[in-house]
Design an enzyme around this catalytic site. Structure first.
Site, PDB file in Angstrom:
ATOM      1  N   ASP A   1      -6.266  -3.737  -7.631  1.00  6.96           N
ATOM      2  CA  ASP A   1      -6.953  -4.248  -6.564  1.00  6.96           C
ATOM      3  C   ASP A   1      -7.136  -5.864  -6.650  1.00  6.96           C
ATOM      4  O   ASP A   1      -7.390  -6.109  -7.980  1.00  6.96           O
ATOM      5  CB  ASP A   1      -8.260  -3.650  -6.042  1.00  6.96           C
ATOM      6  CG  ASP A   1      -8.579  -4.053  -4.690  1.00  6.96           C
ATOM      7  OD1 ASP A   1      -7.973  -3.402  -3.771  1.00  6.96           O
ATOM      8  OD2 ASP A   1      -9.423  -4.875  -4.492  1.00  6.96           O
TER       9      ASP A   1
ATOM     10  N   ARG B   1       0.839  -1.164  -0.008  1.00  5.82           N
ATOM     11  CA  ARG B   1       0.061  -0.221   0.021  1.00  5.82           C
ATOM     12  C   ARG B   1       0.830   1.176   0.135  1.00  5.82           C
ATOM     13  O   ARG B   1       0.371   2.371   0.635  1.00  5.82           O
ATOM     14  CB  ARG B   1      -0.951   0.140   1.296  1.00  5.82           C
ATOM     15  CG  ARG B   1      -2.279  -0.885   1.363  1.00  5.82           C
ATOM     16  CD  ARG B   1      -3.234  -0.566   0.247  1.00  5.82           C
ATOM     17  NE  ARG B   1      -4.335  -1.682   0.095  1.00  5.82           N
ATOM     18  CZ  ARG B   1      -5.246  -1.604   0.660  1.00  5.82           C
ATOM     19  NH1 ARG B   1      -5.579  -1.102   1.612  1.00  5.82           N
ATOM     20  NH2 ARG B   1      -5.986  -2.895   0.254  1.00  5.82           N
TER      21      ARG B   1
ATOM     22  N   ARG C   1      -7.474  11.374  -6.352  1.00  9.32           N
ATOM     23  CA  ARG C   1      -8.691  10.437  -6.295  1.00  9.32           C
ATOM     24  C   ARG C   1      -9.960  10.958  -5.881  1.00  9.32           C
ATOM     25  O   ARG C   1     -10.919  10.435  -5.903  1.00  9.32           O
ATOM     26  CB  ARG C   1      -8.150   9.167  -5.423  1.00  9.32           C
ATOM     27  CG  ARG C   1      -7.108   8.428  -5.685  1.00  9.32           C
ATOM     28  CD  ARG C   1      -7.365   7.121  -6.637  1.00  9.32           C
ATOM     29  NE  ARG C   1      -8.800   7.145  -6.516  1.00  9.32           N
ATOM     30  CZ  ARG C   1      -9.510   6.537  -5.680  1.00  9.32           C
ATOM     31  NH1 ARG C   1      -8.844   6.047  -4.605  1.00  9.32           N
ATOM     32  NH2 ARG C   1     -10.835   6.653  -5.727  1.00  9.32           N
TER      33      ARG C   1
ATOM     34  N   ARG D   1      -3.734   6.349   0.461  1.00  9.36           N
ATOM     35  CA  ARG D   1      -4.285   7.378   1.002  1.00  9.36           C
ATOM     36  C   ARG D   1      -3.427   8.076   2.100  1.00  9.36           C
ATOM     37  O   ARG D   1      -3.827   9.233   2.206  1.00  9.36           O
ATOM     38  CB  ARG D   1      -5.531   6.977   1.968  1.00  9.36           C
ATOM     39  CG  ARG D   1      -6.592   6.396   1.212  1.00  9.36           C
ATOM     40  CD  ARG D   1      -7.978   7.037   1.648  1.00  9.36           C
ATOM     41  NE  ARG D   1      -8.947   6.870   0.256  1.00  9.36           N
ATOM     42  CZ  ARG D   1      -9.300   7.779  -0.400  1.00  9.36           C
ATOM     43  NH1 ARG D   1      -9.040   9.036  -0.143  1.00  9.36           N
ATOM     44  NH2 ARG D   1      -9.858   7.553  -1.616  1.00  9.36           N
TER      45      ARG D   1
ATOM     46  N   TYR E   1     -14.369 -11.982   0.066  1.00  3.64           N
ATOM     47  CA  TYR E   1     -15.037 -10.933  -0.269  1.00  3.64           C
ATOM     48  C   TYR E   1     -16.317 -11.441  -0.866  1.00  3.64           C
ATOM     49  O   TYR E   1     -17.322 -10.858  -1.199  1.00  3.64           O
ATOM     50  CB  TYR E   1     -13.941 -10.030  -1.225  1.00  3.64           C
ATOM     51  CG  TYR E   1     -13.060  -9.467  -0.489  1.00  3.64           C
ATOM     52  CD1 TYR E   1     -13.590  -8.396   0.550  1.00  3.64           C
ATOM     53  CD2 TYR E   1     -11.812  -9.700  -0.352  1.00  3.64           C
ATOM     54  CE1 TYR E   1     -12.638  -7.700   1.203  1.00  3.64           C
ATOM     55  CE2 TYR E   1     -10.935  -9.062   0.290  1.00  3.64           C
ATOM     56  CZ  TYR E   1     -11.237  -7.907   1.282  1.00  3.64           C
ATOM     57  OH  TYR E   1     -10.313  -7.336   1.925  1.00  3.64           O
TER      58      TYR E   1
END
Ligand code: 1CP
Length: 347
Positions: free
Chosen positions: A75, A26, A39, A30, A150
């Site tokens: 992703d 990562r 973004r 963010r 998921y």
């Protein structure tokens, strides 16, 4: 021709290096103000579908610090979206699927991935990046258990109850599902390498929800299928999991060069568990606790030195965090960390 800086590739192959390579899971994300600015609150799948935007986001952390690898901005659910699972990624939450997988009938929703048709944007981003980068580009995919979570839960889960319930049910399609996911990830990985990716990482972020016996019985067979089917690719492979200290040796496969470990076990002990009895070497990636990076610098420094000292300058160490960079991390901390790893490990 390979990348100018091949420290990562050499370390993944357990060859001597001039300095220990470092990158962060990562690392594009963010915690970077330039990422947030670009973004906004849009679904990351929008950015993934734009090669120019994916390239830009991949490069952002490398402009700030001399990382030894780039990781493609994408992703793990992207190939699932490619074959028709309608995930969206909610900001601050993660992948959500309104119509989750629950029964054998849902296996009809699977078909083979056709990377050039289903993921042209990913492959274009890989081609653009590998033309420009001076460090290796890491391609990646999710492991079957983590992807299944998921698909079955339909959203991020901490306990993975429904996933484990399906797994434990002898009449469920668990093994067929896990094999379908192994095949999907294998073709996604192969396509990234064909497009130019120079190393691969398989993320099994949630495998730590399982006992060793259940991992062996319900997960390892599909991992063997996945790794065997990419064994002919001429790039080094990292197999990463969180909370997998109790079954590290089960994460080894012929095609796995390096096992990525979280922060729960010191690297020297992880290494001795992994080498236990086999005689064949394996490298290790890790393993600074990502939350340590929220502490004042002297704490980060002390803990990073402890990781390096547990690695003991052995060939086959790739410095990383034990899991992804947290969004609250100060980018300056990671910049200092890269510098520390490089300076301290100069051979
Ligand atoms: O809008 C945003 O910025 C959301 C945050 C985000 C990002 C930056 C998501 C949603 N995905 C990504 C990109 C991403 N995902 C990368 C490339 C960037 C890099 O590493 O620098 C990678 C390798 C992933 C892989 C991924 N997605 C994993 C495995 C790695 C890990 O962190 O364990 C997992 C579990 C996911 C699912 C996912 N996608 C996004 C989130 C927030 C999550 C986790 C949700 C959960 O807690 O279950």
């Amino acid at each position: 021709v390979g990348p100018v800086n091949d420290r990562l590739i050499r370390a993944l192959r357990r060859e001597p290096v001039d300095r220990t390579p470092v990158w962060f899971m990562r690392q594009a994300g963010r915690y970077l103000p330039e990422y947030r600015e670009l973004r906004g609150d849009r679904d990351i799948l929008d950015a993934v579908r734009s090669p120019a935007e994916a390239v830009e986001i991949t490069l952002q952390p490398l402009r700030r610090m001399p990382l030894d690898a780039a990781i493609l901005f994408s992703d793990i659910v992207v190939p699932l979206v490619g074959i028709g699972f309608d995930f969206r990624i909610e900001a601050g939450r993660g992948p959500v699927l309104d119509d989750p997988v629950r029964s054998a009938r849902d296996l009809d929703r699977f078909r083979p991935l056709e990377p050039e048709v289903d993921e042209p944007f990913t492959l274009e981003a890989v081609r653009l990046l590998t033309k420009e980068l001076e460090v290796p580009l890491i391609g990646f995919a999710g492991a079957p258990f983590t992807l299944a979570s998921y698909l079955i839960e339909g959203r991020p889960s901490r306990t993975h109850d429904q996933t484990k319930a399906m797994m434990f049910d002898p009449f469920s399609p668990w093994f067929a599902l896990a094999d379908a996911l192994a095949d999907l990830s294998a073709s996604y990985l192969r396509a990234q390498v064909d497009a130019g990716a120079e190393a691969l990482q398989v993320f099994d972020s949630w495998a730590g929800a399982l006992s060793r016996a259940d991992y062996e019985r319900y997960v390892r067979p599909s991992m063997t299928r996945l790794f065997d089917s990419i064994a002919d690719l001429d790039v080094p492979v990292i197999h990463f999991g969180v909370g997998t200290a109790e079954f590290l040796p089960s994460m080894r496969h012929d095609a796995v060069d390096v096992v990525g470990v979280d922060w729960r076990l010191p690297l020297d002990e992880a290494w001795s568990r992994l080498e236990d009895g086999t005689g064949n070497g394996v490298g290790i990636q890790g393993n600074l606790d990502p939350t340590a990076c929220l502490a004042p610098w002297p704490v980060v420094e002390e803990r990073a030195r402890a990781v390096l000292s547990a690695a003991g300058g052995r060939d086959g160490h790739v410095f990383n965090l034990g899991h992804g960079v947290l969004p609250e991390t100060d980018p300056a901390t990671l910049e200092r960390l890269v510098d520390l790893v490089h300076t301290e490990t100069e051979r």
